[in-house]
Design an enzyme around this catalytic site. Structure first.
Site, PDB file in Angstrom:
ATOM      1  N   CYS A  34       2.724  -2.067  16.480  1.00 29.21           N
ATOM      2  CA  CYS A  34       2.332  -2.151  15.058  1.00 29.21           C
ATOM      3  C   CYS A  34       1.682  -2.956  14.117  1.00 29.21           C
ATOM      4  O   CYS A  34       2.148  -4.311  14.668  1.00 29.21           O
ATOM      5  CB  CYS A  34       3.973  -1.914  14.474  1.00 29.21           C
ATOM      6  SG  CYS A  34       3.392  -1.773  12.589  1.00 29.21           S
TER       7      CYS A  34
ATOM      8  N   CYS B  75       3.852   8.669   1.129  1.00 31.35           N
ATOM      9  CA  CYS B  75       4.218   7.371   1.833  1.00 31.35           C
ATOM     10  C   CYS B  75       4.245   6.353   0.955  1.00 31.35           C
ATOM     11  O   CYS B  75       3.057   5.700   0.870  1.00 31.35           O
ATOM     12  CB  CYS B  75       2.725   7.581   3.220  1.00 31.35           C
ATOM     13  SG  CYS B  75       3.745   5.942   4.549  1.00 31.35           S
TER      14      CYS B  75
ATOM     15  N   GLU C 236       0.783  -0.994   0.001  1.00 28.93           N
ATOM     16  CA  GLU C 236      -0.253   0.058   0.286  1.00 28.93           C
ATOM     17  C   GLU C 236       0.918   0.986   0.050  1.00 28.93           C
ATOM     18  O   GLU C 236       1.883   1.414   0.361  1.00 28.93           O
ATOM     19  CB  GLU C 236      -0.537  -0.170   1.492  1.00 28.93           C
ATOM     20  CG  GLU C 236      -1.950  -1.061   0.564  1.00 28.93           C
ATOM     21  CD  GLU C 236      -3.497  -0.799   2.255  1.00 28.93           C
ATOM     22  OE1 GLU C 236      -2.615  -0.275   2.830  1.00 28.93           O
ATOM     23  OE2 GLU C 236      -4.576  -1.593   1.766  1.00 28.93           O
TER      24      GLU C 236
ATOM     25  N   CYS D  43       7.542  -4.257  16.561  1.00 26.35           N
ATOM     26  CA  CYS D  43       7.559  -3.524  17.416  1.00 26.35           C
ATOM     27  C   CYS D  43       5.768  -4.186  17.877  1.00 26.35           C
ATOM     28  O   CYS D  43       4.808  -4.124  16.934  1.00 26.35           O
ATOM     29  CB  CYS D  43       7.237  -2.687  16.905  1.00 26.35           C
ATOM     30  SG  CYS D  43       9.051  -1.754  15.721  1.00 26.35           S
TER      31      CYS D  43
ATOM     32  N   CYS E  75       7.339  -7.378   7.814  1.00 21.84           N
ATOM     33  CA  CYS E  75       8.715  -6.759   8.425  1.00 21.84           C
ATOM     34  C   CYS E  75       9.280  -7.496   9.805  1.00 21.84           C
ATOM     35  O   CYS E  75       8.473  -8.471   9.385  1.00 21.84           O
ATOM     36  CB  CYS E  75       8.167  -5.249   9.147  1.00 21.84           C
ATOM     37  SG  CYS E  75       9.647  -4.208   9.525  1.00 21.84           S
TER      38      CYS E  75
ATOM     39  N   CYS F  12      -1.091   5.288   9.649  1.00 18.32           N
ATOM     40  CA  CYS F  12      -0.122   4.328  10.095  1.00 18.32           C
ATOM     41  C   CYS F  12       0.083   3.458  10.776  1.00 18.32           C
ATOM     42  O   CYS F  12      -0.864   3.556  11.421  1.00 18.32           O
ATOM     43  CB  CYS F  12       0.723   5.262  10.705  1.00 18.32           C
ATOM     44  SG  CYS F  12       1.057   7.016   9.906  1.00 18.32           S
TER      45      CYS F  12
HETATM   46  N1  SAH Z   1       9.696   0.509  10.315  1.00 18.03           N
HETATM   47  C1  SAH Z   1      10.028   1.609   9.655  1.00 18.03           C
HETATM   48  C2  SAH Z   1       9.219   2.293   8.888  1.00 18.03           C
HETATM   49  C3  SAH Z   1       7.312   2.240   8.582  1.00 18.03           C
HETATM   50  S1  SAH Z   1       6.862   2.699  10.247  1.00 18.03           S
HETATM   51  C4  SAH Z   1      10.411   2.685  11.263  1.00 18.03           C
HETATM   52  O1  SAH Z   1       9.404   1.950  12.226  1.00 18.03           O
HETATM   53  O2  SAH Z   1      10.246   3.348  11.817  1.00 18.03           O
HETATM   54  C5  SAH Z   1       5.998   4.549   9.991  1.00 18.03           C
HETATM   55  C6  SAH Z   1       6.232   4.805  11.764  1.00 18.03           C
HETATM   56  O3  SAH Z   1       4.151   4.775  12.200  1.00 18.03           O
HETATM   57  C7  SAH Z   1       6.634   4.907  12.014  1.00 18.03           C
HETATM   58  O4  SAH Z   1       7.157   5.428  13.648  1.00 18.03           O
HETATM   59  C8  SAH Z   1       5.700   3.796  12.923  1.00 18.03           C
HETATM   60  O5  SAH Z   1       5.976   3.584  15.144  1.00 18.03           O
HETATM   61  C9  SAH Z   1       4.732   4.345  13.557  1.00 18.03           C
HETATM   62  N2  SAH Z   1       3.858   3.025  13.609  1.00 18.03           N
HETATM   63  C10 SAH Z   1       3.497   1.614  13.638  1.00 18.03           C
HETATM   64  N3  SAH Z   1       2.850   1.320  13.901  1.00 18.03           N
HETATM   65  C11 SAH Z   1       1.879   2.303  14.270  1.00 18.03           C
HETATM   66  C12 SAH Z   1       0.230   1.987  14.857  1.00 18.03           C
HETATM   67  N4  SAH Z   1      -0.072   1.613  15.007  1.00 18.03           N
HETATM   68  N5  SAH Z   1      -0.180   3.519  15.601  1.00 18.03           N
HETATM   69  C13 SAH Z   1       0.482   4.893  15.466  1.00 18.03           C
HETATM   70  N6  SAH Z   1       1.924   4.907  14.406  1.00 18.03           N
HETATM   71  C14 SAH Z   1       2.241   3.656  14.561  1.00 18.03           C
HETATM   72 FE1  SF4 Z   2       8.442  -2.784  11.117  1.00 19.71          FE
HETATM   73 FE2  SF4 Z   2       6.117  -1.651  11.735  1.00 19.71          FE
HETATM   74 FE3  SF4 Z   2       9.215  -1.480  13.462  1.00 19.71          FE
HETATM   75 FE4  SF4 Z   2       9.002  -0.355  11.468  1.00 19.71          FE
HETATM   76  S1  SF4 Z   2       6.301  -0.061  13.449  1.00 19.71           S
HETATM   77  S2  SF4 Z   2      10.447  -1.843  11.954  1.00 19.71           S
HETATM   78  S3  SF4 Z   2       6.842  -1.407   9.929  1.00 19.71           S
HETATM   79  S4  SF4 Z   2       7.354  -3.350  13.197  1.00 19.71           S
END
Ligand code: SAH
Ligand code: SF4
Length: 388
Positions: free
Chosen positions: A142, A128, A114, A139, A135, A364
């Site tokens: 996420c 974006c 996406e 995290c 991934c 996000c």
């Molecule tokens: N993997 C990279 C880039 C993609 S994530 C990273 O982690 O930086 C882009 C942003 O969205 C990151 O800051 C991530 O922590 C945030 N993010 C992920 N899941 C989210 C959620 N459920 N609500 C809000 N932000 C989120």
């Molecule tokens: Fe991967 Fe989501 Fe962590 Fe970014 S925030 S590194 S996309 S698991």
């Protein structure tokens, strides 16, 4: 939830070895070499030809060699035989009430990503983009992190996300002014620093002045903190750095961003401080997801100010986007505002990222999985209907 490979659509997959190379994913040097290797033009003419072809692809956005009017018919035919300029298939296109657009793009059988365009972000609008399908990191807040890594995207597939958006926004030839797509953020699916070779090639292509021409100052790469790759990102791409921080102490960050166990905060902060070119016009963005009762207290806001003291920075407070099955909740609005006020008082710009495109699940951390789920249930229904 893991990504299920969509085997129903693999009837005639093109074997990777015989698939023609998509010229959109080659850097200038790569394009020149590909022309020589394919024997379509002699070495002494390759530079000139590559420049012509480059402009057609990246300035005019053409997808058909026949449109390259200053190239002879014979060479156009030879190019079409050896290479492709095809765009990937757009499986779904959604436009939100607030102008956000989202495309679900199929790069290959079962390989879908996406890409989201958000108006009024950056100079005029930000795209974006995703760097991986799924991934490897997990995290805990996420949704992408609950999916397995399917694979890295190629440079062509990263560039294709920009091309698809530009097609849709009708931004060819590449405008010098009044662009709708002015910024790129690598904040979609995946960890860009685990795919740095392809990300770096894609940035070289996107930033080239004779093409899409989005300046490196308007391209931001977000990482969860792959410390050994941060200097390389700076040296190879010269782009803006964003760090998914989310916590100000190791015990909490170990839980939220488990990569922290490998690269703890002191190492991460040292790598950030050493990022090339930092200054008032090149600030690091710290992303901080607001999780109720987890990381949103005034004490944590003060700890954050202390942690980033002296770094030219802004802090992006991201209201948590909940997803099915998560135990986290988004902080109350009052808590977010209190947090932002402490940062502002300490001199840090700290915009609260307003959730955009919520009606089309474009926020996000929600990328891919929701539509995957919706489609999976639609497929199940189809199967049930067929069986009935
Ligand atoms: N993997 C990279 C880039 C993609 S994530 C990273 O982690 O930086 C882009 C942003 O969205 C990151 O800051 C991530 O922590 C945030 N993010 C992920 N899941 C989210 C959620 N459920 N609500 C809000 N932000 C989120
Ligand atoms: Fe991967 Fe989501 Fe962590 Fe970014 S925030 S590194 S996309 S698991």
């Amino acid at each position: 939830m893991s990504i299920t490979l969509d085997l129903s659509r693999t009837a005639n997959p093109v074997p990777a070895a015989t698939a023609p190379v998509n010229l959109s994913g080659l850097t200038r040097a790569g394009l020149r070499q590909a022309l020589i290797d394919a024997g379509v033009c002699p070495a002494e003419k390759a530079r000139m030809r590559a420049t012509q072809i480059w402009r057609w692809i990246h300035h005019y956005g053409v997808t058909d060699f026949d449109q390259m009017s200053d190239i002879g018919k014979e060479l156009r035919l030879a190019l079409a035989e050896a290479f492709t300029l095809n765009r990937p298939e757009i499986v779904e296109r959604l436009v939100s009430r607030d102008g956000t657009r989202k495309w679900l793009i199929r790069m290959g059988p079962g390989i879908e990503v996406e890409t989201v365009y958000i108006p009024d972000v950056g100079r005029s609008g930000a795209l974006c983009v995703s760097s991986q399908v799924g991934c490897t990191l997990n995290c805990t807040f996420c949704h992408t992190g609950t999916q397995k890594l399917v694979r890295n995207l190629t440079a062509a597939e990263i560039v294709a996300q920009v091309q698809v958006a530009r097609d849709d926004l009708e931004e060819w030839p590449s405008p010098k002014e009044d662009r709708r797509l002015s910024n790129i953020v690598f904040m979609g699916m995946g960890e860009p620093l685990y795919n740095l070779d392809n990300v770096s090639d894609a940035i070289d292509i996107i930033a080239d002045n004779e093409g899409i021409a989005i300046s490196r100052r308007r391209i931001t790469v977000s990482t969860s903190g792959v410390v050994p790759k941060i200097p390389e990102l700076g040296e190879r791409t010269g782009t803006m750095l964003a760090i998914s921080l989310h916590a100000t102490n190791d015990p909490l960050r170990d839980v939220l961003v488990p990569l922290n166990k490998k690269y703890p905060l002191d190492e991460l902060m040292a790598a950030i401080r050493a990022y090339p070119g930092l200054g008032n016009s090149k600030r690091v963005t710290f992303e901080y997801v607001m999780l109720k009762g987890v990381n949103d207290s005034p004490d944590e806001a003060r700890a954050l100010c202390k942690l980033i003291a002296g770094i030219p920075a802004k802090v992006n407070l991201i209201p948590f986007n909940p997803w099915p099955g998560t135990d986290y909740e988004c902080s109350d609005w009052a808590a977010i505002e209190r947090f932002a006020a402490i940062l502002n008082k300490a001199g840090y710009a700290s915009p609260i990222r307003t959730p955009r495109g919520r009606d089309i699940l474009a926020a996000c951390g929600q990328l891919k999985s929701e539509s995957e789920k919706k489609r999976a249930s639609a497929v199940r229904k189809e199967a049930q209907d067929a069986a009935a």
